[in-house]
Design a protein around this motif. Structure first.
Motif, short mmCIF file in Angstrom:
data_model
loop_
_atom_site.label_atom_id
_atom_site.label_comp_id
_atom_site.label_asym_id
_atom_site.label_seq_id
_atom_site.Cartn_x
_atom_site.Cartn_y
_atom_site.Cartn_z
N LEU A 51 45.10 -25.33 113.10
CA LEU A 51 45.17 -25.49 113.86
C LEU A 51 46.37 -25.93 114.77
N THR A 52 46.85 -25.76 115.59
CA THR A 52 49.09 -25.27 115.73
C THR A 52 48.99 -26.42 117.28
N PHE A 53 49.62 -27.50 117.08
CA PHE A 53 50.53 -28.17 117.79
C PHE A 53 51.74 -28.07 118.48
N THR A 54 51.80 -28.09 119.50
CA THR A 54 53.59 -27.34 120.74
C THR A 54 53.90 -28.93 121.16
N MET A 55 54.56 -30.17 120.47
CA MET A 55 54.50 -31.29 120.91
C MET A 55 55.65 -30.89 121.89
N ASN A 56 56.55 -30.25 122.03
CA ASN A 56 57.42 -30.53 123.60
C ASN A 56 55.97 -29.68 124.40
N ASP A 57 55.64 -28.86 124.18
CA ASP A 57 54.36 -28.67 125.63
C ASP A 57 52.68 -29.95 126.10
N ASN A 58 53.99 -30.48 125.59
CA ASN A 58 52.09 -32.28 125.98
C ASN A 58 51.10 -32.18 124.56
N GLY A 59 51.88 -31.32 123.53
CA GLY A 59 50.87 -31.01 122.62
C GLY A 59 50.25 -30.61 122.66
N ARG A 60 50.55 -29.01 123.54
CA ARG A 60 49.13 -28.09 123.07
C ARG A 60 48.28 -27.80 122.62
N CYS A 61 47.28 -27.52 121.88
CA CYS A 61 46.20 -27.03 120.80
C CYS A 61 46.03 -25.87 120.78
N GLU A 62 46.09 -24.97 120.07
CA GLU A 62 45.63 -23.51 119.62
C GLU A 62 45.09 -23.44 118.04
N ASP A 63 44.33 -22.66 118.11
CA ASP A 63 43.40 -22.52 116.81
C ASP A 63 43.95 -21.18 115.89
N ASN A 64 43.62 -20.74 115.44
CA ASN A 64 44.57 -19.81 114.60
C ASN A 64 44.02 -17.86 115.06
N LEU A 65 43.06 -17.62 116.17
CA LEU A 65 43.21 -16.76 116.58
C LEU A 65 44.32 -17.21 118.04
N GLY A 66 44.77 -17.77 118.61
CA GLY A 66 45.30 -17.94 119.50
C GLY A 66 44.58 -18.88 120.41
N ASN A 67 43.70 -19.77 120.67
CA ASN A 67 42.28 -19.81 120.93
C ASN A 67 43.34 -20.95 122.00
N ALA A 68 42.88 -21.49 123.29
CA ALA A 68 43.32 -22.72 123.88
C ALA A 68 42.36 -24.04 123.46
N MET A 69 42.47 -24.86 122.63
CA MET A 69 41.65 -25.83 122.38
C MET A 69 41.90 -26.67 123.53
N SER A 70 40.75 -27.43 123.97
CA SER A 70 40.43 -28.84 124.91
C SER A 70 40.92 -30.21 124.57
N PHE A 71 41.73 -29.87 123.63
CA PHE A 71 42.45 -31.34 122.79
C PHE A 71 43.66 -30.80 122.75
N HIS A 72 44.79 -32.16 122.45
CA HIS A 72 46.11 -31.91 122.83
C HIS A 72 46.66 -33.21 121.82
N ALA A 73 48.41 -33.25 120.93
CA ALA A 73 48.37 -34.04 120.26
C ALA A 73 49.60 -35.07 121.39
N VAL A 74 49.64 -36.65 121.26
CA VAL A 74 50.74 -37.58 121.46
C VAL A 74 51.71 -37.23 120.11
N THR A 75 52.69 -38.13 121.22
CA THR A 75 53.74 -38.15 120.40
C THR A 75 54.63 -39.87 120.01
N ARG A 76 54.09 -41.14 119.53
CA ARG A 76 54.43 -42.36 120.12
C ARG A 76 55.80 -42.44 118.71
N ASN A 77 56.34 -43.13 119.06
CA ASN A 77 57.67 -43.17 118.29
C ASN A 77 58.34 -42.48 117.20
N GLY A 78 58.39 -41.34 118.02
CA GLY A 78 58.82 -39.62 117.16
C GLY A 78 57.31 -39.55 116.19
N ILE A 79 56.32 -40.10 115.99
CA ILE A 79 55.55 -39.66 115.12
C ILE A 79 54.46 -38.54 115.81
#
Length: 158
Positions: free
Chosen positions: A97-125
């Motif tokens: 899973l790859t999360f792009t933090m500067n794109d609202n935590g957008r997530c893709e799997d290893n095949l490039g499929n967009a996932m329905s969930f995302h990451a968040v950042t709190r205190n730089g973490i």
């Protein structure tokens, strides 16, 4: 080696005592308290990073998967690329899973499929959604509320 085991035991004891000292989540109207355990071990992550709830979803710090910090190898590993606006990659033999933090935590799997969930950042973490990531990598996710100590978020592997 004995010194290292004693230090680990002392740190675990301190973590448990701190958890017991935390007031009840709902007793004073404060934000709910979430504790984190990997397998049978409470996690004491840098900066006091603990699980948090955002929009009804429980997120865990990416460092949950750092076996050097937690002392538990869940079989999921990570890499962070600060260039390109911080990209967090979680990977295992079963996928990536790859999360792009500067794109609202957008997530893709290893095949490039967009996932329905995302990451968040709190205190730089970066934080990742506990249930979704656990499910993707075949880990078990438990949400264990207590009456007086908060809720334990437990991630386990088979």
């Amino acid at each position: 080696m004995k010194g290292k085991n004693r230090l680990s035991a002392l740190l675990c004891t301190l973590a448990i005592l701190c958890a017991l000292a935390v007031p009840a989540a709902g007793s004073s109207g404060n934000t709910p308290v979430y504790l984190l355990a990997a397998n049978d071990k409470f996690c004491d992550l840098p900066g006091g990073a603990l699980p948090l709830a955002v929009g009804g979803t429980i997120y865990i710090p990416y460092s949950t998967f750092d076996r050097n910090l937690t002392g538990v190898d869940l079989g999921v590993y990570y890499g962070i690329t600060p260039e390109r606006g911080t990209v967090l990659t979680l990977y295992a033999l079963s996928g990536m899973l790859t999360f792009t933090m500067n794109d609202n935590g957008r997530c893709e799997d290893n095949l490039g499929n967009a996932m329905s969930f995302h990451a968040v950042t709190r205190n730089g973490i970066p934080y990742v959604p506990a249930a979704a990531v656990s499910n993707f990598f075949g880990l078990q996710y438990s949400f264990l509320p207590t009456t007086d100590r908060g809720t334990c978020i437990r991630i386990t592997n088979p």
